[in-house]
Write an enzyme that holds these catalytic residues in place. Structure first.
Site, short mmCIF file in Angstrom:
data_model
loop_
_atom_site.label_atom_id
_atom_site.label_comp_id
_atom_site.label_asym_id
_atom_site.label_seq_id
_atom_site.Cartn_x
_atom_site.Cartn_y
_atom_site.Cartn_z
N CYS A 22 0.84 -1.20 0.00
CA CYS A 22 0.00 0.00 0.00
C CYS A 22 0.88 1.26 0.00
O CYS A 22 1.63 1.47 -0.94
CB CYS A 22 -0.98 -0.04 1.17
N HIS A 47 -3.78 -4.62 -0.39
CA HIS A 47 -3.35 -5.29 0.84
C HIS A 47 -3.42 -6.80 0.65
O HIS A 47 -4.50 -7.38 0.73
CB HIS A 47 -4.24 -4.88 2.02
N GLU A 78 -2.54 -9.10 2.60
CA GLU A 78 -2.95 -9.74 3.86
C GLU A 78 -4.45 -9.67 4.09
O GLU A 78 -4.98 -10.33 4.98
CB GLU A 78 -2.18 -9.12 5.03
#
Length: 211
Positions: A79, A186, A188
């Protein structure tokens, strides 16, 4: 071991939990001496480019990151962390970045060519479109990943853009050159696709993926 760089502006919890799910050893640290022991680095980030670069420079982490990359250590920016890899950003005035990749960070216009407004920040799931092969994208599908951002990268170096997404403008979603990688989204928080990208990054660190 993966070193997560803590400079006070990162999504440390979600990144570390993703690595735990993948059973990868990691440390979270703001100390270059500790991070130097890591085989690969992750530079997360949420917030202002200008503030982030100020902190990275004041703490000596900017110098450390650049030296580590020059010595061959793999680096993944996430990001804001991806945006910091580039030359400069126009957010809150022109600010110099780490300069590891060629390009400038600019604001998503929020207005179409026809004058219609659309929402900024870009927040939600968008589809990846692959541009160039990379070990980071090995066995990854062109599915949807999760974005939260108001700025995006523009670059004249087409080879750097490994995958794009579209939000009225073409957004470099995955970038990479040499041992430097980045995702605007992102990973994750992006389900199986994101976890596979993190898994591939760990393989790169271990020397199982070609750079």
């Amino acid at each position: 071991m993966i070193g997560i760089i803590d400079y006070g502006m990162g999504n440390l919890y979600s990144v570390s939990k993703a690595l735990e799910r993948l059973r990868y050893e990691y440390i979270i640290s703001d100390d270059p001496k500790e991070l130097k022991n890591a085989k690969g680095l992750i530079l997360p980030g949420v917030g202002s480019f200008k503030d982030a670069m100020h902190i990275l420079r004041e703490t000596g982490l900017a110098k450390f990151v650049c030296e580590a990359v020059n010595e061959g250590t793999p680096l993944l920016g996430i990001c804001l962390g991806m945006q910091l890899l580039f030359d400069e950003s126009e957010e809150n005035g022109l600010t110099e970045g780490l300069g590891l990749l060629s390009g400038r960070v600019v604001r998503i216009p929020g207005v179409t060519a026809d004058g219609n407004r659309y929402k900024v920040p870009h927040m939600g799931w968008n589809r990846l479109v692959f541009r160039h092969p990379s070990p980071l994208l090995q066995n990854v599908e062109e599915g949807h990943v999760y974005f939260v951002h108001s700025y995006y990268v523009v670059t004249d170096d087409d080879d750097v853009v490994l995958a794009s997404s579209f939000y009225n403008v073409e957004v470099p979603a995955v970038v990479g050159k040499g041992n430097v990688y980045g995702t605007q989204f992102h990973p994750e928080k992006s389900g199986e696709i994101g976890m596979k990208i993190l898994q591939n990054y760990a393989s790169i660190i271990e020397g199982k993926g070609s750079m």
